[in-house]
Design a protein around this motif. Structure first.
Motif, PDB file in Angstrom:
ATOM      1  N   ASP A   1       0.879  -1.185   0.000  1.00 31.81           N
ATOM      2  CA  ASP A   1       0.000   0.000   0.000  1.00 31.81           C
ATOM      3  C   ASP A   1       0.910   1.227   0.000  1.00 31.81           C
ATOM      4  N   LEU A   2       0.595   2.177  -0.928  1.00 31.49           N
ATOM      5  CA  LEU A   2       1.447   3.379  -1.017  1.00 31.49           C
ATOM      6  C   LEU A   2       1.253   4.236   0.240  1.00 31.49           C
TER       7      LEU A   2
ATOM      8  N   HIS B   1       0.878   7.522   2.406  1.00 27.46           N
ATOM      9  CA  HIS B   1       0.357   8.907   2.295  1.00 27.46           C
ATOM     10  C   HIS B   1      -0.021   9.262   0.858  1.00 27.46           C
ATOM     11  N   PHE B   2      -0.668   8.347   0.213  1.00 28.59           N
ATOM     12  CA  PHE B   2      -1.048   8.581  -1.195  1.00 28.59           C
ATOM     13  C   PHE B   2      -2.067   9.706  -1.306  1.00 28.59           C
ATOM     14  N   LYS B   3      -2.855   9.834  -0.236  1.00 19.49           N
ATOM     15  CA  LYS B   3      -3.889  10.891  -0.226  1.00 19.49           C
ATOM     16  C   LYS B   3      -3.230  12.264  -0.417  1.00 19.49           C
TER      17      LYS B   3
ATOM     18  N   ASN C   1      -2.410  13.028  -4.017  1.00 23.25           N
ATOM     19  CA  ASN C   1      -3.640  13.484  -4.703  1.00 23.25           C
ATOM     20  C   ASN C   1      -3.985  14.910  -4.311  1.00 23.25           C
TER      21      ASN C   1
ATOM     22  N   HIS D   1      -5.279  14.581  -8.845  1.00 26.31           N
ATOM     23  CA  HIS D   1      -5.599  13.176  -9.098  1.00 26.31           C
ATOM     24  C   HIS D   1      -4.758  12.571 -10.237  1.00 26.31           C
TER      25      HIS D   1
ATOM     26  N   ASP E   1      -2.603   9.239 -10.331  1.00 23.30           N
ATOM     27  CA  ASP E   1      -2.721   8.161 -11.346  1.00 23.30           C
ATOM     28  C   ASP E   1      -1.347   7.813 -11.929  1.00 23.30           C
TER      29      ASP E   1
ATOM     30  N   ARG F   1      -4.284  -5.270  -8.798  1.00 20.44           N
ATOM     31  CA  ARG F   1      -4.665  -4.060  -8.039  1.00 20.44           C
ATOM     32  C   ARG F   1      -5.859  -4.449  -7.191  1.00 20.44           C
TER      33      ARG F   1
ATOM     34  N   LYS G   1       2.532  -0.089   8.549  1.00 14.60           N
ATOM     35  CA  LYS G   1       2.086   1.317   8.536  1.00 14.60           C
ATOM     36  C   LYS G   1       2.300   1.936   9.899  1.00 14.60           C
TER      37      LYS G   1
ATOM     38  N   ARG H   1       5.872   3.003   8.367  1.00 14.68           N
ATOM     39  CA  ARG H   1       5.705   2.898   6.898  1.00 14.68           C
ATOM     40  C   ARG H   1       7.034   2.588   6.184  1.00 14.68           C
TER      41      ARG H   1
HETATM   42  N1  LIG Z   1      -5.203   9.329  -7.955  1.00 15.99           N
HETATM   43  C1  LIG Z   1      -5.829   8.243  -7.494  1.00 15.99           C
HETATM   44  N2  LIG Z   1      -6.088   8.180  -6.208  1.00 15.99           N
HETATM   45  C2  LIG Z   1      -6.702   7.102  -5.665  1.00 15.99           C
HETATM   46  C3  LIG Z   1      -7.102   6.045  -6.528  1.00 15.99           C
HETATM   47  N3  LIG Z   1      -7.679   5.091  -5.731  1.00 15.99           N
HETATM   48  C4  LIG Z   1      -7.639   5.554  -4.466  1.00 15.99           C
HETATM   49  N4  LIG Z   1      -7.049   6.799  -4.386  1.00 15.99           N
HETATM   50  C5  LIG Z   1      -6.829   7.638  -3.303  1.00 15.99           C
HETATM   51  O1  LIG Z   1      -5.891   7.080  -2.426  1.00 15.99           O
HETATM   52  C6  LIG Z   1      -6.083   7.660  -1.182  1.00 15.99           C
HETATM   53  C7  LIG Z   1      -5.920   6.681  -0.097  1.00 15.99           C
HETATM   54  O2  LIG Z   1      -5.795   7.340   1.088  1.00 15.99           O
HETATM   55  P1  LIG Z   1      -5.713   6.676   2.444  1.00 15.99           P
HETATM   56  O3  LIG Z   1      -6.478   5.416   2.472  1.00 15.99           O
HETATM   57  O4  LIG Z   1      -6.130   7.655   3.464  1.00 15.99           O
HETATM   58  O5  LIG Z   1      -4.252   6.351   2.724  1.00 15.99           O
HETATM   59  P2  LIG Z   1      -2.937   7.109   2.487  1.00 15.99           P
HETATM   60  O6  LIG Z   1      -3.178   8.536   2.271  1.00 15.99           O
HETATM   61  O7  LIG Z   1      -2.149   6.448   1.455  1.00 15.99           O
HETATM   62  O8  LIG Z   1      -2.304   6.907   3.873  1.00 15.99           O
HETATM   63  P3  LIG Z   1      -1.671   5.633   4.368  1.00 15.99           P
HETATM   64  O9  LIG Z   1      -2.191   4.515   3.609  1.00 15.99           O
HETATM   65  O10 LIG Z   1      -2.102   5.515   5.823  1.00 15.99           O
HETATM   66  O11 LIG Z   1      -0.215   5.787   4.225  1.00 15.99           O
HETATM   67  C8  LIG Z   1      -7.472   8.257  -1.210  1.00 15.99           C
HETATM   68  O12 LIG Z   1      -7.334   9.692  -1.202  1.00 15.99           O
HETATM   69  C9  LIG Z   1      -8.065   7.810  -2.481  1.00 15.99           C
HETATM   70  O13 LIG Z   1      -8.871   8.801  -3.047  1.00 15.99           O
HETATM   71  C10 LIG Z   1      -6.828   6.176  -7.872  1.00 15.99           C
HETATM   72  O14 LIG Z   1      -7.146   5.304  -8.673  1.00 15.99           O
HETATM   73  N5  LIG Z   1      -6.194   7.281  -8.321  1.00 15.99           N
END
Ligand SMILES: Nc1nc2c(ncn2[C@@H]2O[C@H](COP(=O)(O)OP(=O)(O)OP(=O)(O)O)[C@@H](O)[C@H]2O)c(=O)[nH]1
Length: 560
Positions: A434-435, A437-439, A442, A447, A451, A473, A548, A552
């Motif tokens: 799992d990536l 702080h992917f949020k 974005n 977005h 991607d 995925r 995590k 992380r």
């Molecule tokens: N750009 C993009 N964002 C995605 C996609 N699928 C999920 N996300 C985003 O990924 C984010 C996941 O956030 P979180 O679950 O809070 O986790 P995180 O920010 O990675 O934090 P941690 O997992 O705790 O490190 C959300 O903001 C989703 O909107 C996608 O296909 N494309």
């Protein structure tokens, strides 16, 4: 009326005519025969008159001897003659029975004969009884001489008459013989002519019958050939239908090519060939399948190597001097005919079929080429359907953003792979990543940047797993890797390698270099951390959760 009936009638007519013609010489010969018989009768009468006169002469001589000598021995010829005269008389009488004139003349002669005989008998009597002296006056009267002269005259008249008649009959016989000869010759010529006509007619009928027999034979041969051709087409249609049915249930191009080759071998006995398909780069065509055992064409070819691909239509090479394609592996040997037909579907050339061993005669070749055209169309359609099915299937199992397998496919595959490795007694590992702080990515860069990062991560993952491993995925920014026949230590090592690879991603977005992403990993192993897919996933997920929470960007092993 048919020719045979006409011939029978003609033969009957000829037979009747020959019979009629035979009557004419027969009648002529009958008439000749009658003349000959008449002639014989005339001669007979003449002879009988001679005999009569001779007998009288002999009797006279005997009588004269007796009259002079009075010896009975001199009367011997007299008595012999007396015995012959009745025979001659009887025969002559019989010969003129139906002729009154002749009969009258004969009676006059007989009267004279009787007078002569009577006179001779009287003189002998007188000489015997009274001696020579008494007989001499009777002899001197010479009545016997008178009778004899009269008799000679009467018989001479009859003989002259008979000689006349004989002459006439001889002439008549000669004429009749000539006529009979002419009739014979005429009849023979007529018979020959009739037979010749009959033979001409028979020859004509025979020839007509031979021509009819030849026509019937030719028709039978043609029908036989048509029936064989129809039978062959029927079999071809059945095999083609079978092939299309078999292809209808297949979704892989490799399997399709194998099926096409196997059915082509059945459909085209005595021929060989190869199916080529364009690679996705469209710079080369690769042989997918061959049949017939001795297809003399290369394994790979460029579009420029084939005249059919260059011209966009079928190209045949049958005679020395025809344009030969460069993909013939061997020098073309004639008269082995070769044919290349492009595989076209929905206006797009997707490949090529190469056929070798075309029919030699023009008629068979035309039919064969039409059949090969139809076959190629069917194969192109089947290949296009397979490609469509393949695309649809890929769309149903592939995640469009990352190109990795989707969750549904992962569920199917994980269950299947677990069954397989369990049967083999081998391990299987799962990596959940799992990536981090992917949020934020974005939120900060939008977005699209998220991607882009996801795609880059998917590429890194794909580059760092084996061909037999499966990257899916799972959802959002969470990926699951299935590593069949891989133990925990190796899986941890692989996860670590991927973690480093992700951390090294050089992310350039909107012209700016962004900070490298990181990812957290949970790793579990079957059967160590779970006996089924759910348990195994849960164990890996819990390990990820721990990764995590412990800061992380790390790899954590599941708890047993
Ligand atoms: N750009 C993009 N964002 C995605 C996609 N699928 C999920 N996300 C985003 O990924 C984010 C996941 O956030 P979180 O679950 O809070 O986790 P995180 O920010 O990675 O934090 P941690 O997992 O705790 O490190 C959300 O903001 C989703 O909107 C996608 O296909 N494309």
């Amino acid at each position: 009326m048919d020719a045979e009936k006409k011939l029978n009638i003609a033969a009957g007519l000829v037979f009747v005519l020959i019979l009629l013609i035979a009557v004419v010489p027969y009648r002529a010969s009958l008439s000749t025969r009658a003349t000959v018989v008449e002639l014989g009768r005339i001669q007979n009468r003449e002879e009988k008159f001679e005999q009569l006169i001779d007998a009288l002469r002999d009797a006279e001589t005997g009588q004269r001897g007796f009259l002079i000598t009075a010896k009975d021995s001199y009367l011997e010829p007299y008595h012999v003659a007396l015995g012959e005269i009745p025979d001659a008389r009887g025969a002559l009488l019989q010969m003129v029975q139906a002729q009154p004139q002749e009969l009258a003349a004969l009676e006059e002669i007989f009267r004279m004969v009787d007078l002569k005989l009577k006179d001779m008998a009287h003189m002998i009597e007188v000489r015997r009884a009274k001696g020579l002296a008494m007989a001499e006056p009777v002899i001197a009267v010479e009545r016997g001489k008178e009778y004899m002269d009269a008799l000679r005259q009467l018989i001479a008249v009859q003989q002259a008459h008979l000689a006349n008649r004989r002459g006439e009959l001889r002439q008549e016989l000669e004429r009749k013989s000539q006529d009979a000869f002419a009739v014979e010759v005429g009849a023979t010529v007529a018979n020959l002519l009739l037979l010749a006509l009959l033979m001409v007619a028979m020859t004509r009928v025979l020839k007509a019958r031979q021509a009819t027999a030849a026509l019937v034979q030719e028709t039978a041969n043609t029908l036989g050939r048509s029936a064989a051709e129809a039978e062959r087409r029927n079999v071809q249609m059945e095999v083609s239908a079978e092939m299309l049915q078999a292809l209808g249930s297949i979704s892989s191009a490799a399997e399709t090519s194998r099926i096409i080759a196997s059915y082509c071998a059945k459909l085209l006995p005595g021929m060989s060939g190869t199916v080529y398909l364009y690679r996705s780069s469209r710079d080369l065509l690769e042989a997918q399948a061959s049949w017939g055992g001795n297809s003399s064409s290369v394994e790979q070819l460029e579009p420029k190597d084939c005249w059919a691909l260059q011209r966009g239509r079928a190209h045949a090479t049958r005679n020395a001097g025809d344009l030969c394609c460069a993909h013939y592996a061997q020098q073309a040997v004639f008269p082995v005919g070769r044919l290349c037909i492009p595989l076209v579907t929905q206006g797009e050339v997707i490949g090529l079929i190469y056929f070798e061993g075309l029919a030699e005669d023009e008629a068979s070749l035309k039919a064969q080429q039409q059949m090969l055209d139809r076959l190629t169309e069917q194969i192109a359609l089947a290949l296009s359907n397979v490609r469509l099915r393949e695309t649809l299937r890929m769309q149903s199992i592939i995640d469009p953003l990352t190109g990795l397998f989707n969750r549904r496919y992962m569920d199917e595959t994980l269950k299947r792979e677990l069954g397989r490795t369990e049967r083999k007694g081998l391990p299987l590992s799962l990596i959940v990543l799992d990536l981090d702080h992917f949020k934020r990515v974005n939120d900060t860069f939008g977005h699209d940047a998220g991607d882009l990062l996801l795609k880059s991560v998917a590429n890194q993952v794909r580059d760092n797993i084996r061909g037999s491993d499966l990257a899916c995925r799972f959802g959002g920014e969470e990926l699951v890797l299935i590593l069949p026949e891989c133990d925990l230590a190796t899986a941890l090592e692989r996860a670590e390698r991927i973690r480093v690879a992700i951390a090294s991603i050089d992310l350039l977005h909107a012209g700016q270099r962004r900070a490298a992403p990181t990812a957290s990993f949970g790793v579990s192993q079957f059967p160590l951390h779970g006996a089924d897919a759910t348990a195994l996933l849960k164990a890996a997920d819990q390990a990820l959760y721990r990764a995590k929470h412990s800061g992380r960007n790390r790899v954590v092993e599941a708890k047993p």
